[in-house]
Design a protein around this motif. Structure first.
Motif, mmCIF file in Angstrom:
data_model
loop_
_atom_site.group_PDB
_atom_site.id
_atom_site.type_symbol
_atom_site.label_atom_id
_atom_site.label_comp_id
_atom_site.label_asym_id
_atom_site.label_seq_id
_atom_site.Cartn_x
_atom_site.Cartn_y
_atom_site.Cartn_z
ATOM 1 N N GLY A 37 92.709 47.022 -50.602
ATOM 2 C CA GLY A 37 94.354 47.218 -50.816
ATOM 3 C C GLY A 37 94.558 47.163 -52.390
ATOM 4 N N GLY A 38 93.553 47.109 -53.345
ATOM 5 C CA GLY A 38 93.847 46.950 -54.702
ATOM 6 C C GLY A 38 93.908 45.481 -55.203
ATOM 7 N N ALA A 39 93.682 44.603 -54.182
ATOM 8 C CA ALA A 39 93.912 43.003 -54.468
ATOM 9 C C ALA A 39 92.290 42.636 -54.322
ATOM 10 N N THR A 40 92.083 41.524 -54.914
ATOM 11 C CA THR A 40 90.692 40.670 -54.560
ATOM 12 C C THR A 40 91.147 39.752 -53.520
ATOM 13 N N ARG A 41 90.395 39.791 -52.296
ATOM 14 C CA ARG A 41 90.675 38.894 -51.279
ATOM 15 C C ARG A 41 89.405 38.208 -50.831
ATOM 16 N N CYS A 42 89.616 37.620 -49.599
ATOM 17 C CA CYS A 42 88.534 36.642 -49.152
ATOM 18 C C CYS A 42 88.035 37.379 -47.988
ATOM 19 N N ALA A 43 86.887 37.371 -47.345
ATOM 20 C CA ALA A 43 86.712 37.873 -46.193
ATOM 21 C C ALA A 43 85.760 36.860 -45.661
ATOM 22 N N LYS A 44 86.081 36.260 -44.329
ATOM 23 C CA LYS A 44 85.552 35.161 -43.800
ATOM 24 C C LYS A 44 84.715 35.761 -42.602
ATOM 25 N N LEU A 123 92.819 35.244 -51.237
ATOM 26 C CA LEU A 123 91.735 34.268 -52.217
ATOM 27 C C LEU A 123 92.638 33.399 -52.975
ATOM 28 N N VAL A 124 92.332 31.985 -52.599
ATOM 29 C CA VAL A 124 92.924 30.942 -53.375
ATOM 30 C C VAL A 124 92.329 30.691 -54.474
ATOM 31 N N LEU A 125 93.423 30.898 -55.554
ATOM 32 C CA LEU A 125 92.966 30.858 -57.137
ATOM 33 C C LEU A 125 93.415 29.594 -57.914
ATOM 34 N N ASP A 126 92.947 29.231 -59.093
ATOM 35 C CA ASP A 126 93.236 27.818 -59.554
ATOM 36 C C ASP A 126 94.202 28.397 -60.726
ATOM 37 N N ALA A 127 94.799 27.673 -61.308
ATOM 38 C CA ALA A 127 95.770 27.811 -62.516
ATOM 39 C C ALA A 127 95.204 28.948 -63.437
#
Length: 196
Positions: A37-44, A123-127
């Protein structure tokens, strides 16, 4: 990257646009970096029960409700149907916990849906915009350590108020994003009132 077999149906259905790479391989699942959907995500992508190396499964399943007595008996007998019920219950536990905890204000990754054995989530990202490190990988000064400890205690209280216990909360199941700790890895989440 060659598309993993478990993700192929999601690519074919347009749920995932592309697979960018593998982030992690664990005892329960493999984690992939995907565009959706246009975003970077995480697939578990959860491993099948026969391929999971998880030795405390019975402890985490204690107190979980099963819809019908037939399913409960089948699980106790450990037959084919019982294993299928157990597998479905295992996969759904994390999804249900994520939605329930997010609604309770607990900092967890935003879930975007579950498709067969694949959980699509934030997707959890740092600063700096990189994949967030686990808590054990971060050096903290005393002031930050005390603040995050107090924050985590409040998160645990919120989890209890939502009726859940993580089951395996450690520095390996907490990521650190730009705003602080994010709790992950919830298949071991158990009912606070129904598990010893």
């Amino acid at each position: 990257m060659k598309i993993p077999k478990i993700l192929q149906p999601l690519v074919e259905d347009g749920v995932i646009d592309t697979v960018l790479g593998q982030l992690q391989s664990g005892k329960e699942a493999n984690i992939y970096l995907v565009r959706s959907g246009g975003a970077t995500r995480c697939a578990k992508a959860y491993k099948e029960a026969k391929h999971r190396g998880f030795h405390k499964l019975a402890e985490y399943q204690e107190g979980r409700k099963v819809r019908g007595s037939r399913d409960a008996r089948a699980m106790a007998r450990r037959g084919r149907h019982g294993r299928e019920v157990e597998e479905t219950q295992w996969k759904n536990a994390e999804v249900e916990a994520l939605y329930r905890l997010a609604d309770a204000g607990v900092r967890v990754p935003v879930p975007y849906g579950v498709f067969d054995r694949v959980l699509l989530m934030e997707l959890v990202l740092d600063a700096e915009g990189n994949t967030a490190p686990q808590l054990h990988e971060v050096e903290l000064d005393l002031e930050t350590a005390r603040a995050w400890f107090a924050f985590m205690i409040r998160q645990i209280q919120r989890m209890l108020c939502a009726g859940l216990i993580h089951g395996d909360l450690s520095e390996y199941n907490v990521l650190v994003d730009a705003h602080g700790p994010v709790i992950i890895d919830l298949p071991q989440a158990v009912n606070a009132a129904g598990n010893n």
